[in-house]
Scaffold this motif. Sequence first.
Motif, mmCIF file in Angstrom:
data_model
loop_
_atom_site.group_PDB
_atom_site.id
_atom_site.type_symbol
_atom_site.label_atom_id
_atom_site.label_comp_id
_atom_site.label_asym_id
_atom_site.label_seq_id
_atom_site.Cartn_x
_atom_site.Cartn_y
_atom_site.Cartn_z
ATOM 1 N N SER A 156 -9.128 -11.912 6.671
ATOM 2 C CA SER A 156 -9.068 -11.216 5.397
ATOM 3 C C SER A 156 -9.961 -9.973 5.409
ATOM 4 O O SER A 156 -11.087 -10.017 5.899
ATOM 5 N N GLY A 157 -9.422 -8.874 4.907
ATOM 6 C CA GLY A 157 -10.210 -7.650 4.773
ATOM 7 C C GLY A 157 -10.204 -6.754 5.991
ATOM 8 O O GLY A 157 -10.852 -5.707 6.009
ATOM 9 N N GLY A 160 -7.769 -4.966 7.108
ATOM 10 C CA GLY A 160 -6.983 -3.739 6.919
ATOM 11 C C GLY A 160 -5.484 -3.883 7.101
ATOM 12 O O GLY A 160 -4.758 -2.890 7.129
ATOM 13 N N LYS A 161 -4.975 -5.120 7.162
ATOM 14 C CA LYS A 161 -3.553 -5.340 7.441
ATOM 15 C C LYS A 161 -2.656 -4.786 6.326
ATOM 16 O O LYS A 161 -1.686 -4.079 6.591
ATOM 17 N N THR A 162 -2.981 -5.142 5.091
ATOM 18 C CA THR A 162 -2.157 -4.686 3.971
ATOM 19 C C THR A 162 -2.226 -3.168 3.846
ATOM 20 O O THR A 162 -1.206 -2.500 3.634
ATOM 21 N N THR A 163 -3.432 -2.614 4.007
ATOM 22 C CA THR A 163 -3.585 -1.163 3.919
ATOM 23 C C THR A 163 -2.719 -0.491 4.983
ATOM 24 O O THR A 163 -2.017 0.485 4.692
HETATM 25 N N1 LIG Z 1 -7.701 0.632 -3.161
HETATM 26 C C1 LIG Z 1 -8.795 0.334 -2.465
HETATM 27 N N2 LIG Z 1 -9.983 0.923 -2.742
HETATM 28 C C2 LIG Z 1 -11.097 0.637 -2.026
HETATM 29 N N3 LIG Z 1 -11.144 -0.245 -1.002
HETATM 30 C C3 LIG Z 1 -9.980 -0.877 -0.683
HETATM 31 C C4 LIG Z 1 -8.757 -0.631 -1.398
HETATM 32 N N4 LIG Z 1 -7.781 -1.413 -0.851
HETATM 33 C C5 LIG Z 1 -8.365 -2.103 0.153
HETATM 34 N N5 LIG Z 1 -9.693 -1.793 0.249
HETATM 35 C C6 LIG Z 1 -10.652 -2.313 1.232
HETATM 36 O O1 LIG Z 1 -10.108 -2.063 2.519
HETATM 37 C C7 LIG Z 1 -10.375 -3.152 3.396
HETATM 38 C C8 LIG Z 1 -9.067 -3.684 3.956
HETATM 39 O O2 LIG Z 1 -8.337 -4.314 2.912
HETATM 40 P P1 LIG Z 1 -6.872 -4.914 3.119
HETATM 41 O O3 LIG Z 1 -6.414 -5.442 1.817
HETATM 42 O O4 LIG Z 1 -6.019 -3.910 3.803
HETATM 43 O O5 LIG Z 1 -7.153 -6.107 4.128
HETATM 44 P P2 LIG Z 1 -6.202 -7.318 4.576
HETATM 45 O O6 LIG Z 1 -6.380 -7.435 6.044
HETATM 46 O O7 LIG Z 1 -4.838 -7.124 4.049
HETATM 47 O O8 LIG Z 1 -6.893 -8.576 3.893
HETATM 48 P P3 LIG Z 1 -6.210 -9.928 3.285
HETATM 49 O O9 LIG Z 1 -5.986 -10.828 4.461
HETATM 50 O O10 LIG Z 1 -7.268 -10.439 2.379
HETATM 51 O O11 LIG Z 1 -4.960 -9.551 2.581
HETATM 52 C C9 LIG Z 1 -11.164 -4.163 2.578
HETATM 53 O O12 LIG Z 1 -12.536 -3.957 2.822
HETATM 54 C C10 LIG Z 1 -10.801 -3.816 1.149
HETATM 55 O O13 LIG Z 1 -11.842 -4.171 0.288
#
Ligand SMILES: Nc1ncnc2c1ncn2[C@@H]1O[C@H](COP(=O)(O)OP(=O)(O)OP(=O)(O)O)[C@@H](O)[C@H]1O
Length: 337
Positions: free
Chosen positions: A53-54, A56-59
């Motif tokens: 989690s966190g 950056g996958k979704t981003t």
């Molecule tokens: N709109 C935003 N503004 C500021 N920080 C963000 C934003 N969106 C995501 N982040 C930060 O960017 C980083 C990556 O987030 P992301 O949601 O892409 O991770 P993830 O791998 O999809 O996690 P998860 O498994 O929880 O879905 C995290 O530290 C998150 O807090």
Amino acid sequence: MEFDEIILQVKGMKKYFPIEKGLLRRQVGQVKAVDDVSFEIKRGEALGLVGESGCGKTTLGRCVLRAIDPTEGEIILRTSDGAMVDITALDKPELRQLRKEMQMVFQDPFSSLSPRMTVLDIIGEPLWAQGIRGKEMEDMVRELADLVGLNIGHLNRYPNAFSGGQRQRIGIARALATRPGLIVADEPVSALDVSIQAQILNLLQDLQEKLSLTYLFIAHDLSVVEHIADRVAVMYVGKIIELADTEELYLNPKHPYTEALLSAVPKPDPRLEERQIILSGEVANPADPPSGCLFHPRCQYAQDRCRQEAPALEEVRPGHYAACHFSKELELTGVAI
Ligand SMILES: Nc1ncnc2c1ncn2[C@@H]1O[C@H](COP(=O)(O)OP(=O)(O)OP(=O)(O)O)[C@@H](O)[C@H]1O
Ligand code: SF4
Ligand SMILES: [Mg+2]
């Protein structure tokens, strides 16, 4: 299977979110959610994207669809008419035109939808947005519902009348409505019971074959992508730290983080469970990353060099990339699949 044609090429993509403070929203730092990521996906391939989690996958997935704008980098898509388009350079109308070529399947498909929309409205909305109305739309929705195994007699019901698995089928039908070539599936089974997860994964695999779909398949757990992914990219704090064919990555991990994730994959022989590597500490904070290798505070193999120098992603075997100073020397443990 061999894949020839590149459908998506991502080069040097970054997404930095500003950290702002106070009434004047002064920028005091930045979150490097995606930090210089490059990869490609071939037509018909499923690329798994895995990490805690966190990381950056979704981003990354949202940048690929340009649901958000990347800070830097190129995202080149081969469209259905064969043109190579850098989607970071498109204006809004051009992007709207291209939207039908790529769609997202979400973990919770209805979080952004009104509970007063019927299943027909939900699946039909992307068609409506393209000017398809009335009976033509209804016929297409029926066909889509049938394709994903939904009871077409239930199209006038509301989503809260459906189970988690059925709701995900509705989400998948909606994503397929415009006949996209590329699907970004963001943890599509994470919210489902384990028994239902397999059904939805099977459905996604069947659909991939039937409709020649290409997948970027996001999961936080390596066991989820084992069967569906042709290749797997492992992410850690905004970077891809390992990328290889699925079987190669599972059998022969070349990065200690991948080894640790693999040790958590359930094994057919419970005696092997003892070897689980417990990752101590938290994922590094992307707003205040550690020096050198981002994984060094949690890595059991870390040495002085790791604290000072960041390793680059390098090809360690043909088609197998890893970002670790010692990937050639370390004897890491994989799992048979
Ligand atoms: N709109 C935003 N503004 C500021 N920080 C963000 C934003 N969106 C995501 N982040 C930060 O960017 C980083 C990556 O987030 P992301 O949601 O892409 O991770 P993830 O791998 O999809 O996690 P998860 O498994 O929880 O879905 C995290 O530290 C998150 O807090
Ligand atoms: S570079 Fe060092 S700290 Fe980073 S993964 Fe390799 S051994 Fe561990
Ligand atoms: Mg996510």
